[in-house]
Design a protein around this motif. Structure first.
Motif, PDB file in Angstrom:
ATOM      1  N   GLY A 116       8.857  10.990   3.159  1.00 44.92           N
ATOM      2  CA  GLY A 116      10.109  10.275   2.932  1.00 44.92           C
ATOM      3  C   GLY A 116       9.867   8.808   2.641  1.00 44.92           C
ATOM      4  N   ALA A 117      10.872   8.177   2.021  1.00 44.00           N
ATOM      5  CA  ALA A 117      10.714   6.808   1.525  1.00 44.00           C
ATOM      6  C   ALA A 117      10.462   5.807   2.646  1.00 44.00           C
ATOM      7  CB  ALA A 117      11.954   6.426   0.720  1.00 44.00           C
ATOM      8  N   GLU A 118      11.226   5.911   3.720  1.00 41.70           N
ATOM      9  CA  GLU A 118      11.112   4.909   4.789  1.00 41.70           C
ATOM     10  C   GLU A 118       9.751   4.968   5.474  1.00 41.70           C
ATOM     11  OE1 GLU A 118      13.414   3.607   8.907  1.00 41.70           O
ATOM     12  OE2 GLU A 118      14.315   5.079   7.553  1.00 41.70           O
ATOM     13  N   PHE A 119       9.277   6.181   5.777  1.00 41.43           N
ATOM     14  CA  PHE A 119       7.974   6.326   6.439  1.00 41.43           C
ATOM     15  C   PHE A 119       6.862   5.832   5.519  1.00 41.43           C
ATOM     16  CE2 PHE A 119       4.942   9.509   8.702  1.00 41.43           C
ATOM     17  CZ  PHE A 119       4.467   8.491   9.510  1.00 41.43           C
ATOM     18  N   LEU A 120       6.942   6.171   4.219  1.00 46.35           N
ATOM     19  CA  LEU A 120       5.929   5.703   3.275  1.00 46.35           C
ATOM     20  C   LEU A 120       5.868   4.173   3.249  1.00 46.35           C
ATOM     21  CD1 LEU A 120       6.142   7.969   0.082  1.00 46.35           C
ATOM     22  CD2 LEU A 120       4.248   7.766   1.695  1.00 46.35           C
ATOM     23  N   ARG A 121       7.024   3.550   3.258  1.00 47.90           N
ATOM     24  CA  ARG A 121       7.073   2.079   3.233  1.00 47.90           C
ATOM     25  C   ARG A 121       6.362   1.508   4.463  1.00 47.90           C
ATOM     26  NH1 ARG A 121      12.069   1.704   3.252  1.00 47.90           N
ATOM     27  NH2 ARG A 121      12.390   1.815   1.003  1.00 47.90           N
ATOM     28  N   ASP A 122       6.568   2.161   5.592  1.00 48.20           N
ATOM     29  CA  ASP A 122       5.940   1.675   6.827  1.00 48.20           C
ATOM     30  C   ASP A 122       4.420   1.862   6.825  1.00 48.20           C
ATOM     31  OD1 ASP A 122       8.443   1.026   7.748  1.00 48.20           O
ATOM     32  OD2 ASP A 122       8.683   2.855   8.938  1.00 48.20           O
ATOM     33  N   LEU A 123       3.933   2.826   6.035  1.00 42.99           N
ATOM     34  CA  LEU A 123       2.505   3.137   6.059  1.00 42.99           C
ATOM     35  C   LEU A 123       1.673   2.226   5.159  1.00 42.99           C
ATOM     36  CD1 LEU A 123       2.638   7.057   5.873  1.00 42.99           C
ATOM     37  CD2 LEU A 123       2.190   5.657   7.889  1.00 42.99           C
ATOM     38  N   ILE A 124       2.304   1.610   4.178  1.00 42.19           N
ATOM     39  CA  ILE A 124       1.571   0.956   3.096  1.00 42.19           C
ATOM     40  C   ILE A 124       0.499  -0.022   3.576  1.00 42.19           C
ATOM     41  CG2 ILE A 124       1.818  -0.667   1.172  1.00 42.19           C
ATOM     42  CD1 ILE A 124       2.558   2.275   0.599  1.00 42.19           C
ATOM     43  N   TRP A 136       5.570  12.579  -6.391  1.00 40.57           N
ATOM     44  CA  TRP A 136       6.534  11.513  -6.064  1.00 40.57           C
ATOM     45  C   TRP A 136       5.942  10.573  -5.013  1.00 40.57           C
ATOM     46  CZ3 TRP A 136       8.743  10.242  -1.372  1.00 40.57           C
ATOM     47  CH2 TRP A 136       9.699   9.239  -1.412  1.00 40.57           C
ATOM     48  N   GLU A 137       5.338  11.149  -3.961  1.00 40.52           N
ATOM     49  CA  GLU A 137       4.730  10.302  -2.927  1.00 40.52           C
ATOM     50  C   GLU A 137       3.645   9.408  -3.530  1.00 40.52           C
ATOM     51  OE1 GLU A 137       3.212  12.287   0.505  1.00 40.52           O
ATOM     52  OE2 GLU A 137       5.173  13.038   1.155  1.00 40.52           O
ATOM     53  N   LEU A 138       2.846   9.981  -4.421  1.00 40.42           N
ATOM     54  CA  LEU A 138       1.745   9.212  -5.010  1.00 40.42           C
ATOM     55  C   LEU A 138       2.287   8.039  -5.825  1.00 40.42           C
ATOM     56  CD1 LEU A 138      -1.356   9.238  -5.240  1.00 40.42           C
ATOM     57  CD2 LEU A 138      -1.106  10.613  -7.317  1.00 40.42           C
ATOM     58  N   ARG A 139       3.296   8.321  -6.641  1.00 38.89           N
ATOM     59  CA  ARG A 139       3.886   7.243  -7.462  1.00 38.89           C
ATOM     60  C   ARG A 139       4.560   6.205  -6.565  1.00 38.89           C
ATOM     61  NH1 ARG A 139       3.757   8.226 -12.753  1.00 38.89           N
ATOM     62  NH2 ARG A 139       3.631  10.381 -13.542  1.00 38.89           N
ATOM     63  N   ARG A 140       5.229   6.672  -5.520  1.00 40.91           N
ATOM     64  CA  ARG A 140       5.946   5.752  -4.637  1.00 40.91           C
ATOM     65  C   ARG A 140       4.973   4.824  -3.895  1.00 40.91           C
ATOM     66  NH1 ARG A 140       9.726   2.548  -4.530  1.00 40.91           N
ATOM     67  NH2 ARG A 140      10.897   2.287  -2.590  1.00 40.91           N
ATOM     68  N   ILE A 141       3.822   5.384  -3.503  1.00 44.53           N
ATOM     69  CA  ILE A 141       2.806   4.554  -2.840  1.00 44.53           C
ATOM     70  C   ILE A 141       2.342   3.448  -3.770  1.00 44.53           C
ATOM     71  CG2 ILE A 141       0.405   4.568  -2.040  1.00 44.53           C
ATOM     72  CD1 ILE A 141       0.991   7.334  -0.824  1.00 44.53           C
ATOM     73  N   ALA A 142       2.111   3.791  -5.047  1.00 46.12           N
ATOM     74  CA  ALA A 142       1.671   2.780  -6.007  1.00 46.12           C
ATOM     75  C   ALA A 142       2.727   1.690  -6.182  1.00 46.12           C
ATOM     76  CB  ALA A 142       1.378   3.450  -7.343  1.00 46.12           C
ATOM     77  N   GLU A 143       3.985   2.090  -6.211  1.00 44.28           N
ATOM     78  CA  GLU A 143       5.074   1.106  -6.359  1.00 44.28           C
ATOM     79  C   GLU A 143       5.155   0.191  -5.139  1.00 44.28           C
ATOM     80  OE1 GLU A 143       7.879   4.271  -8.846  1.00 44.28           O
ATOM     81  OE2 GLU A 143       8.456   3.591  -6.832  1.00 44.28           O
ATOM     82  N   LEU A 144       5.053   0.777  -3.953  1.00 46.10           N
ATOM     83  CA  LEU A 144       5.212   0.001  -2.729  1.00 46.10           C
ATOM     84  C   LEU A 144       3.997  -0.885  -2.459  1.00 46.10           C
ATOM     85  CD1 LEU A 144       6.696   2.835  -0.468  1.00 46.10           C
ATOM     86  CD2 LEU A 144       7.908   0.769  -1.224  1.00 46.10           C
ATOM     87  N   ALA A 145       2.822  -0.422  -2.874  1.00 49.49           N
ATOM     88  CA  ALA A 145       1.607  -1.178  -2.578  1.00 49.49           C
ATOM     89  C   ALA A 145       1.605  -2.530  -3.263  1.00 49.49           C
ATOM     90  CB  ALA A 145       0.384  -0.362  -2.994  1.00 49.49           C
ATOM     91  N   LYS A 150      -4.389  -1.850  -0.995  1.00 54.24           N
ATOM     92  CA  LYS A 150      -5.037  -0.733  -1.669  1.00 54.24           C
ATOM     93  C   LYS A 150      -5.009   0.419  -0.675  1.00 54.24           C
ATOM     94  CE  LYS A 150      -8.971   0.228  -4.664  1.00 54.24           C
ATOM     95  NZ  LYS A 150     -10.219  -0.327  -5.258  1.00 54.24           N
ATOM     96  N   VAL A 151      -4.100   1.344  -0.905  1.00 60.01           N
ATOM     97  CA  VAL A 151      -3.780   2.356   0.104  1.00 60.01           C
ATOM     98  C   VAL A 151      -4.755   3.531  -0.002  1.00 60.01           C
ATOM     99  CG1 VAL A 151      -1.986   3.872   1.005  1.00 60.01           C
ATOM    100  CG2 VAL A 151      -1.358   1.679  -0.041  1.00 60.01           C
ATOM    101  N   PRO A 152      -5.446   3.878   1.100  1.00 64.08           N
ATOM    102  CA  PRO A 152      -6.335   5.056   1.074  1.00 64.08           C
ATOM    103  C   PRO A 152      -5.497   6.341   1.009  1.00 64.08           C
ATOM    104  CG  PRO A 152      -6.767   3.638   2.996  1.00 64.08           C
ATOM    105  CD  PRO A 152      -5.461   3.216   2.416  1.00 64.08           C
ATOM    106  N   VAL A 153      -5.798   7.213   0.050  1.00 65.43           N
ATOM    107  CA  VAL A 153      -5.040   8.460  -0.053  1.00 65.43           C
ATOM    108  C   VAL A 153      -5.965   9.644  -0.287  1.00 65.43           C
ATOM    109  CG1 VAL A 153      -3.041   7.261  -1.043  1.00 65.43           C
ATOM    110  CG2 VAL A 153      -4.640   8.444  -2.550  1.00 65.43           C
ATOM    111  N   LEU A 154      -5.531  10.770   0.265  1.00 67.52           N
ATOM    112  CA  LEU A 154      -6.026  12.084  -0.119  1.00 67.52           C
ATOM    113  C   LEU A 154      -4.902  12.761  -0.884  1.00 67.52           C
ATOM    114  CD1 LEU A 154      -7.528  13.201   3.326  1.00 67.52           C
ATOM    115  CD2 LEU A 154      -8.865  12.655   1.289  1.00 67.52           C
TER     116      LEU A 154
END
Length: 488
Positions: A116-124, A136-145, A150-154
């Motif tokens: 979800g958007a709010e949790f992703l924002r908190d993780l950045i 969607w999560e991947l694109r959203r992380i790039a936008e928020l970062a 530089k967000v570590p992702v699997l």
């Protein structure tokens, strides 16, 4: 079927837990001190399970074990995982906060599941590794970062050949879109590797997922990315039964009873997912996976030792080691297997109009069932030491819950005890740590949730405390302090 040989579903029980249950005063003392019902967790069994998985991985392989916190909300398990130096897999903001409080630094935290958007924002900006579920999560992380992190992702994948459709992960058909984002957002996303989770005991499904991820890892290298992880997820099985033949014999007797042969064994016309047609029983029961006999460490060893056709027959472990790939896994059930029990007190015993014997307990079905699935291991009867007990002989009963709902039958199948339970006795449900304690638990009728207790065995006895008061140093003191006795 005779009264002297009732069908059984014998539970496999860890020796430490069995020793606790064998102490006539231990369970009674815990319920007297903290109230009934109660969930009991055993961090020492957790540590033993972890040691078995580690022994499989210690073969020159780079690896990381992430305890899947979702399996049980116990603080004691989280503290035991932190003390053991492993990582943790969290799936909510609350689990993340609990992991941080327990001492996990961001480098040892992985966040999985839909976010979800709010949790992703908190993780950045936290530095934790985000196991991405979808594009969607991947694109959203790039936008928020932005330019600040530089967000570590699997990237979790799904849709492998021969596997059922899953609601989780990026379908292989969308992987081009994943590469497009990863390549375009190198400055904002640190791509660590691919992940999968197979919720099946079928070895071939995991092997096909490994081969697909390795192929995509090679493609990532060609794209100029630097993945260093292959996350094989969780789903490693528990072993509930102590006697697979007895389990099969019980199910056979149950099927016969559904056809009206032998002693009735089902409550209220329940067919457990079977359907009756033409004088025969068809279909697959909706039991949890209680019949499995392959332990998690063997499942893991078999996967690591499996030859990969696309890699010239070299084993998965060899390929991972040669390519410096770190193998991550997210065991939950496997780490808490046999590390928890649930205790409830018998309120009263009654007979219904059809002659069935109901043993009413002070808990409800949702307290000990995973997603309302029938629990197919025998609970244990712990007689109240203060009561006199006659020898009534074996008796088949149904266990009923405390809710004023017809559906609140803790067992819809008949359970046999060595004698008729009495008010004040205790019923112990084995192996409830994995999802049974928390997944379905609700405060229906305003009944409070059962208290959760941590149990540690020292040289002189068992020590029981509230789960939230568990001190991880207890595990060290347990082997040195000879003054521990009973309940505190």
């Amino acid at each position: 079927m005779t009264a002297s040989a009732p069908p059984r579903l014998p539970a496999k029980i860890d020796p430490l837990v069995r020793a606790f249950l064998a102490d006539p005063a231990a369970a009674e003392a815990a319920l007297t001190e903290f109230g009934s019902p109660a969930h009991l967790v055993f961090p020492q069994v957790f540590a033993e399970n972890l040691a078995r998985l580690r022994s499989v991985l210690e073969r020159g392989l780079r690896y990381r074990i992430c305890y899947a916190n979702k399996v049980n909300q116990s603080r004691a398990f989280v503290r035991a995982a932190e003390r053991a130096g492993i990582a943790i897999d969290v799936a909510s903001a609350a689990e993340l906060a609990g992991a941080v409080r327990a001492g996990f630094e961001p480098a040892r935290i992985e966040v999985t599941g839909p976010k979800g958007a709010e949790f992703l924002r908190d993780l950045i900006a936290t530095g934790v590794t985000v196991n991405v579920d979808n594009v969607w999560e991947l694109r959203r992380i790039a936008e928020l970062a932005g330019e600040h992190a530089k967000v570590p992702v699997l990237v979790r994948l799904s849709g492998f050949a021969g596997t059922p459709v899953s609601r989780f992960g990026v379908p292989l058909a969308q992987v081009d879109e994943v590469f497009e984002v990863l390549c375009a957002q190198r400055g904002r996303i640190q791509f660590r590797g691919f992940a999968f989770h197979i919720d099946s005991g079928e070895p071939g499904e995991r092997l096909r997922a490994v081969e697909a991820c390795l192929e995509l890892t090679e493609r990532a290298y060609l794209e100029g990315l630097c993945p260093g992880v292959l996350d094989i997820g969780g789903g490693f099985r528990q072993v509930f039964t102590d006697d697979a033949d007895a389990f099969d014999a019980y199910v056979l007797a149950l099927r016969e009873s559904l056809l009206g042969r032998g002693e009735p064994m089902a409550w209220g016309g329940n067919t457990f997912g079977f359907h009756l047609d033409g004088g025969a029983v068809h279909g697959t029961p909706v039991f949890h996976k209680y019949a499995n006999t392959v332990p998690a460490d063997r499942m893991l060893a078999d996967l690591l030792d499996a030859g990969l056709e696309a890699q010239g027959g070299r084993t998965f472990a060899q390929v991972a080691a040669e390519n410096l790939l770190e193998v991550w896994l997210e065991p939950g059930k496997a780490l808490v297997d046999h590390a928890g029990i649930t205790l409830a007190r018998v309120e009263f015993v009654k007979e219904t109009a059809d002659g069935s014997v109901l043993v009413n307990l002070d808990l409800s079905r949702d307290t000990v069932t995973p997603a309302d699935q029938e629990v197919m291991v025998d609970p244990l009867l712990l007689p109240n030491p203060a009561h006199a007990h006659g020898d009534s002989g074996p008796i088949g009963v149904f266990l009923a819950g405390r809710l004023c709902l017809e559906r609140d039958l803790i067992t819809n199948h008949k359970v046999w005890f060595p004698r008729r339970p009495q008010s004040g006795d205790v019923i112990a449900f084995p192996n409830t740590a994995a999802y049974h304690m928390d997944l379905s638990a609700a405060r229906a009728s305003m009944h409070p949730l059962p208290v959760k207790l941590a149990v540690v065995r020292g040289p002189s006895g068992f020590r029981v405390c509230r789960d939230e008061e568990f001190d991880v140093a207890d595990l060290d003191r347990a082997s040195a302090d000879s003054q521990w006795h009973g309940v505190r």
